[in-house]
Every structure is written in C-alpha cells, then in structure tokens.
Scaffold this motif. Structure first.
Motif, PDB file in Angstrom:
ATOM      1  N   GLN A  39       0.448  -1.203  -0.210  1.00 46.19           N
ATOM      2  CA  GLN A  39      -0.027  -0.059   0.114  1.00 46.19           C
ATOM      3  C   GLN A  39       0.853   1.400   0.365  1.00 46.19           C
ATOM      4  O   GLN A  39       0.575   2.514  -0.862  1.00 46.19           O
ATOM      5  CB  GLN A  39      -1.000  -0.398   1.458  1.00 46.19           C
ATOM      6  CG  GLN A  39      -2.183  -1.585   0.571  1.00 46.19           C
ATOM      7  CD  GLN A  39      -2.965  -0.892   2.441  1.00 46.19           C
ATOM      8  OE1 GLN A  39      -2.741  -0.396   3.664  1.00 46.19           O
ATOM      9  NE2 GLN A  39      -4.253  -0.929   2.532  1.00 46.19           N
ATOM     10  N   THR A  43       0.571   3.783  -3.216  1.00 46.48           N
ATOM     11  CA  THR A  43       0.655   5.518  -2.668  1.00 46.48           C
ATOM     12  C   THR A  43       2.036   5.619  -2.995  1.00 46.48           C
ATOM     13  O   THR A  43       0.944   7.629  -3.858  1.00 46.48           O
ATOM     14  CB  THR A  43       0.046   5.169  -1.230  1.00 46.48           C
ATOM     15  OG1 THR A  43      -1.128   4.377  -0.859  1.00 46.48           O
ATOM     16  CG2 THR A  43      -0.564   6.582  -0.491  1.00 46.48           C
ATOM     17  N   TYR A  58      -9.461   7.172  -5.324  1.00 46.71           N
ATOM     18  CA  TYR A  58      -8.920   7.316  -3.540  1.00 46.71           C
ATOM     19  C   TYR A  58     -10.485   7.094  -3.238  1.00 46.71           C
ATOM     20  O   TYR A  58     -11.515   6.897  -3.338  1.00 46.71           O
ATOM     21  CB  TYR A  58      -8.366   7.519  -2.596  1.00 46.71           C
ATOM     22  CG  TYR A  58      -8.296   7.377  -1.080  1.00 46.71           C
ATOM     23  CD1 TYR A  58      -8.170   6.222  -0.195  1.00 46.71           C
ATOM     24  CD2 TYR A  58      -9.188   8.259  -0.684  1.00 46.71           C
ATOM     25  CE1 TYR A  58      -8.265   5.868   0.854  1.00 46.71           C
ATOM     26  CE2 TYR A  58      -9.205   8.578   0.929  1.00 46.71           C
ATOM     27  CZ  TYR A  58      -8.768   6.978   1.743  1.00 46.71           C
ATOM     28  OH  TYR A  58      -8.746   6.977   2.983  1.00 46.71           O
ATOM     29  N   ARG A  63     -10.535   2.085  -2.387  1.00 46.68           N
ATOM     30  CA  ARG A  63      -9.936   2.497  -0.245  1.00 46.68           C
ATOM     31  C   ARG A  63      -8.091   1.295  -0.229  1.00 46.68           C
ATOM     32  O   ARG A  63      -7.831   1.623   0.555  1.00 46.68           O
ATOM     33  CB  ARG A  63     -10.328   2.552   0.713  1.00 46.68           C
ATOM     34  CG  ARG A  63     -11.452   4.200   0.112  1.00 46.68           C
ATOM     35  CD  ARG A  63     -11.460   5.449   1.455  1.00 46.68           C
ATOM     36  NE  ARG A  63     -12.478   5.966   1.077  1.00 46.68           N
ATOM     37  CZ  ARG A  63     -13.722   6.350   0.561  1.00 46.68           C
ATOM     38  NH1 ARG A  63     -14.832   5.093   0.951  1.00 46.68           N
ATOM     39  NH2 ARG A  63     -14.040   7.923   0.442  1.00 46.68           N
ATOM     40  N   TYR A  66      -4.901   2.022  -1.155  1.00 42.86           N
ATOM     41  CA  TYR A  66      -3.744   3.287  -1.164  1.00 42.86           C
ATOM     42  C   TYR A  66      -4.538   2.988   0.601  1.00 42.86           C
ATOM     43  O   TYR A  66      -4.542   2.478   1.316  1.00 42.86           O
ATOM     44  CB  TYR A  66      -4.643   4.198  -1.739  1.00 42.86           C
ATOM     45  CG  TYR A  66      -4.412   4.654  -3.215  1.00 42.86           C
ATOM     46  CD1 TYR A  66      -3.492   4.697  -4.165  1.00 42.86           C
ATOM     47  CD2 TYR A  66      -5.073   4.402  -4.081  1.00 42.86           C
ATOM     48  CE1 TYR A  66      -3.574   4.239  -5.300  1.00 42.86           C
ATOM     49  CE2 TYR A  66      -5.526   3.763  -4.753  1.00 42.86           C
ATOM     50  CZ  TYR A  66      -4.797   4.255  -5.697  1.00 42.86           C
ATOM     51  OH  TYR A  66      -4.292   4.362  -7.385  1.00 42.86           O
ATOM     52  N   LEU A  67      -3.122   3.537   1.127  1.00 42.78           N
ATOM     53  CA  LEU A  67      -2.871   3.817   2.464  1.00 42.78           C
ATOM     54  C   LEU A  67      -4.015   5.020   2.869  1.00 42.78           C
ATOM     55  O   LEU A  67      -4.432   6.003   2.176  1.00 42.78           O
ATOM     56  CB  LEU A  67      -1.505   5.037   2.486  1.00 42.78           C
ATOM     57  CG  LEU A  67      -0.070   3.887   3.084  1.00 42.78           C
ATOM     58  CD1 LEU A  67       1.150   4.333   3.419  1.00 42.78           C
ATOM     59  CD2 LEU A  67      -0.506   2.616   4.697  1.00 42.78           C
ATOM     60  N   ARG A  68      -4.456   5.594   3.913  1.00 40.79           N
ATOM     61  CA  ARG A  68      -5.619   6.200   4.841  1.00 40.79           C
ATOM     62  C   ARG A  68      -4.368   7.636   4.793  1.00 40.79           C
ATOM     63  O   ARG A  68      -2.668   7.857   4.987  1.00 40.79           O
ATOM     64  CB  ARG A  68      -5.668   5.988   6.112  1.00 40.79           C
ATOM     65  CG  ARG A  68      -6.234   4.697   6.196  1.00 40.79           C
ATOM     66  CD  ARG A  68      -7.091   4.570   7.218  1.00 40.79           C
ATOM     67  NE  ARG A  68      -7.316   3.125   7.580  1.00 40.79           N
ATOM     68  CZ  ARG A  68      -7.847   2.969   8.623  1.00 40.79           C
ATOM     69  NH1 ARG A  68      -7.385   3.079   9.788  1.00 40.79           N
ATOM     70  NH2 ARG A  68      -8.486   1.716   9.006  1.00 40.79           N
ATOM     71  N   PRO A  69      -5.088   8.601   4.123  1.00 38.25           N
ATOM     72  CA  PRO A  69      -4.232   9.825   4.102  1.00 38.25           C
ATOM     73  C   PRO A  69      -3.615  10.268   4.958  1.00 38.25           C
ATOM     74  O   PRO A  69      -1.775  11.270   4.908  1.00 38.25           O
ATOM     75  CB  PRO A  69      -5.388  10.853   3.557  1.00 38.25           C
ATOM     76  CG  PRO A  69      -6.332  10.308   2.916  1.00 38.25           C
ATOM     77  CD  PRO A  69      -6.664   8.940   3.984  1.00 38.25           C
ATOM     78  N   ARG A  71      -2.093   8.558   8.002  1.00 39.60           N
ATOM     79  CA  ARG A  71      -1.299   7.562   7.631  1.00 39.60           C
ATOM     80  C   ARG A  71      -0.107   7.665   6.637  1.00 39.60           C
ATOM     81  O   ARG A  71       0.939   7.696   7.205  1.00 39.60           O
ATOM     82  CB  ARG A  71      -1.819   5.685   7.695  1.00 39.60           C
ATOM     83  CG  ARG A  71      -0.070   4.979   8.664  1.00 39.60           C
ATOM     84  CD  ARG A  71      -1.166   4.013   8.113  1.00 39.60           C
ATOM     85  NE  ARG A  71      -1.993   3.660   9.958  1.00 39.60           N
ATOM     86  CZ  ARG A  71      -2.969   2.361   9.441  1.00 39.60           C
ATOM     87  NH1 ARG A  71      -2.344   1.413   8.442  1.00 39.60           N
ATOM     88  NH2 ARG A  71      -3.613   1.949  10.280  1.00 39.60           N
ATOM     89  N   TYR A  72      -0.259   8.116   5.642  1.00 40.95           N
ATOM     90  CA  TYR A  72       0.904   8.612   4.769  1.00 40.95           C
ATOM     91  C   TYR A  72       1.317   9.441   5.463  1.00 40.95           C
ATOM     92  O   TYR A  72       2.071   9.927   4.516  1.00 40.95           O
ATOM     93  CB  TYR A  72       0.067   8.662   3.595  1.00 40.95           C
ATOM     94  CG  TYR A  72       0.939   8.634   1.809  1.00 40.95           C
ATOM     95  CD1 TYR A  72       1.391   8.116   2.119  1.00 40.95           C
ATOM     96  CD2 TYR A  72       1.378   9.873   1.953  1.00 40.95           C
ATOM     97  CE1 TYR A  72       2.621   8.674   0.639  1.00 40.95           C
ATOM     98  CE2 TYR A  72       2.119  10.175   0.642  1.00 40.95           C
ATOM     99  CZ  TYR A  72       3.148   9.958   0.602  1.00 40.95           C
ATOM    100  OH  TYR A  72       3.497   9.779  -0.648  1.00 40.95           O
TER     101      TYR A  72
END
Length: 89
Positions: A39, A43, A58, A63, A66-69, A71-72
């Motif tokens: 992920q 991302t 996204y 979802r 990809y990583l959660r925004p 967390r990224y």
C-alpha cells in the motif's frame, strides 16, 4: 476436540501457536501499522507520478489499494524529518 491435520476442523484456523520473535514483531508492525504490504509503495508512486488519478480512485471508493491519507502524511513526515536531520549532521 482434538485437531487433526494442518487446520482445525471446527474453525479452520491453522493449528499450533508460533513464538513471538523480533522478526514476527517487525513484520506485524510493517504490515499492519505502517501499511508496507504494497500500500505504501502504491500510494507513494501514485501520488508522485499521477496524483489526480490516485485522488479520483480513492474518492471513488478504491480505498483498499492505498494508505489512509493521515497515515501516509505521518509516515512521509517521519521519513522527511529523519532525512533532514541526518543530512544536516
């Protein structure tokens, strides 16, 4: 109820309990908490090369890829701070 074979006949879980080692702990952290099970790479490359497509996918419901925004953002901030710190030493 005794477990026969590789899997439990009731729940379907793999029989046996493995020991917690440093390797298993680091694998758990990297996959669950940091999202390094591809992920992060997907991302990072997506937002670097085609940010509009990643945002559209996204927001469109894709979802899982990809990583959660947030967390990224924290991972990239941590890596950036470490790079800045070590490059200024």
């Amino acid at each position: 109820m005794p477990v026969e074979g590789k899997y439990c006949s009731t729940a379907g879980n793999i029989k046996g309990v493995s020991k917690i080692t440093r390797r298993s702990h680091s694998d758990e952290i990297s996959s669950r908490w940091l999202g390094f099970d591809n992920q992060f790479g997907r991302t990072f490359l997506g937002l670097t090369l085609m940010p509009g497509e990643v945002a559209h996918a996204y927001l469109g419901g894709n979802r899982v890829s990809y990583l959660r925004p947030l967390r990224y953002y924290f991972i990239i901030s941590f890596i950036g701070n470490k790079l800045f710190y070590y490059s200024s030493c």
